[in-house]
Design an enzyme around this catalytic site. Sequence first.
Site, mmCIF file in Angstrom:
data_model
loop_
_atom_site.group_PDB
_atom_site.id
_atom_site.type_symbol
_atom_site.label_atom_id
_atom_site.label_comp_id
_atom_site.label_asym_id
_atom_site.label_seq_id
_atom_site.Cartn_x
_atom_site.Cartn_y
_atom_site.Cartn_z
ATOM 1 N N ASN A 9 -5.429 12.361 0.544
ATOM 2 C CA ASN A 9 -4.555 11.517 1.363
ATOM 3 C C ASN A 9 -5.432 10.737 2.333
ATOM 4 O OD1 ASN A 9 -1.823 10.689 2.066
ATOM 5 N ND2 ASN A 9 -2.103 11.784 3.980
ATOM 6 N N LYS A 10 -4.809 9.937 3.152
ATOM 7 C CA LYS A 10 -5.543 9.074 4.071
ATOM 8 C C LYS A 10 -6.563 9.870 4.875
ATOM 9 C CE LYS A 10 -5.068 5.597 4.051
ATOM 10 N NZ LYS A 10 -5.858 4.692 3.163
ATOM 11 N N ARG B 105 -7.439 -0.155 -6.662
ATOM 12 C CA ARG B 105 -7.485 0.998 -5.761
ATOM 13 C C ARG B 105 -7.734 2.250 -6.602
ATOM 14 N NH1 ARG B 105 -4.758 0.469 -0.876
ATOM 15 N NH2 ARG B 105 -6.051 2.255 -0.268
ATOM 16 N N ASP C 176 -2.036 10.619 -2.161
ATOM 17 C CA ASP C 176 -2.328 9.586 -3.152
ATOM 18 C C ASP C 176 -2.713 10.175 -4.497
ATOM 19 O OD1 ASP C 176 -2.816 6.523 -1.904
ATOM 20 O OD2 ASP C 176 -2.637 8.147 -0.459
ATOM 21 N N GLN D 92 -2.366 2.611 10.198
ATOM 22 C CA GLN D 92 -1.066 2.575 9.521
ATOM 23 C C GLN D 92 -0.002 3.347 10.287
ATOM 24 O OE1 GLN D 92 -4.012 3.326 8.030
ATOM 25 N NE2 GLN D 92 -4.033 2.754 5.878
ATOM 26 N N ARG E 51 0.856 -1.185 0.000
ATOM 27 C CA ARG E 51 0.000 0.000 0.000
ATOM 28 C C ARG E 51 0.892 1.235 0.000
ATOM 29 N NH1 ARG E 51 2.389 2.025 3.833
ATOM 30 N NH2 ARG E 51 0.817 3.651 3.914
ATOM 31 N N GLY E 52 0.250 2.390 -0.190
ATOM 32 C CA GLY E 52 0.981 3.622 -0.404
ATOM 33 C C GLY E 52 1.080 3.880 -1.895
#
Length: 347
Positions: free
Chosen positions: A248-249, A88, A238, A197, A45-46
Site C-alpha cells: 500500500n502507499k 503503474r 494495491d 493524498q 489513481r487508486g
Amino acid sequence: MIYPVIWQNNCVLLIDQTRLPNEYAVVEIHRSEDMARAIQTMIVRGAPAIGVAAAYGMYLGAREIETGERQEFLQELEKVAQLLRATRPTAVNLFWAISRMQKTAYKTLGTVAQIKENLLQTAQAINAEDLQTCQAIGDNGLAILPKTPEKLTLLTHCNAGALATAGYGTALGVVRSAWREGRLERLFADETRPRLQGAKLTTWECVQEGIPVTLITDNMAAHCMKQGLIHAVVVGADRIAANGDAANKIGTYSLAIVAKAHNVPFFVAAPVSTIDFELADGSQIPIEERNPVEIYQVGDTTLTPPGVKFYNPAFDVTPAELITAIITENGAFAPHVLTKSSQQAVV
C-alpha cells in the site's frame, strides 16, 4: 456519491485528482494514449480505479484499431495492453482488468465490430462490479470493527475512498458504512507524504459527505494511539500476496508497526481482484519508484540544498503478521488463509 471514472457520450470522464481539493475539474479521455498518461500522472489513481480506467483504456485503444481482420486486430490490441501495463507497476488491478479485457477479445468469435462492442460491455461491467464490491467491503468491514460503548474513531492512510475506486471506496467504504450506521465519531487521516493524498483527497471526500475528519501528519499516528484516540486503523491495498503481505502507499508499514505496538487493530480493505495468488509473499511485489521532485519541491519552491540525493518509493509492503484481517467483498479473512490452496474459498 463521488464517481471518479464515468463512461459518457462515447468517452471517459475522469475527475482530475491532481487538482483537488482546490479545483474540481473533469477531464475527457478519448484515446488510449491519453488514458495511459492520465494513469501515469495520477489524474486517476487508486488500484481499483486504475483497473476501471485501464479497462476503458483498452476499449478506447480497440476503437482506434482500423483493421477488420481478427488476428491483426488482436495483435494491435496487445500493443494497447502493453502501453497501459507500463503505467503503474504495483497496482495488480491494472493487470487484472487488462487481462480480463483481453480474454473478452479472444473469446469473442464474431467480427471485429462485435469484439469492440463486447469490450465496451466488459469495461462497463468492471466499473459496475467494483462499485458493488466496495459497498460489500464497507459492510463486511463494519461487521468486524471493535465493539465499543462509545462511537469509533478510525485512522486511515492515503486515499482508499470513492476517488480510488468506482465509488464508495475500500477503506473509506468501511468508514462510510460506520458513519451510515451511526457508529463513527470521527476519522483521523494521515496527510500521506509526499503526494498528500490524505490531506488533499481523503479530507475532501469526508467534507463532501459531512463525515467528521481530523488531519494529522504521518508522524503523529503513534502519539494519537498512545493517547487512546484511535480504535482501529483501516487502509487499502494495491497488491496483496498469497501469504497476506500487503503493498500500500508508502508509510503504511510504519503505521502497522505502530498499531501493533499499541494493540490497535489494523485492517486492510481491498477487493479479491487485488490479491495476487501468483506471488508467494510481499518480497515479490514490484515497488514503483517515482520522480524525486515529489519529495524536494512544493509548488515552485525547492526545499533542499543542491547535492542532496533522493529515494522515492511509492509503496511499501506490510507483513501479514501485522495485519488483523483483510476485508474483501466476500468477507473478512485472517491473512494466513490467503493461500493458493484456499483461493477457491476466498474467491
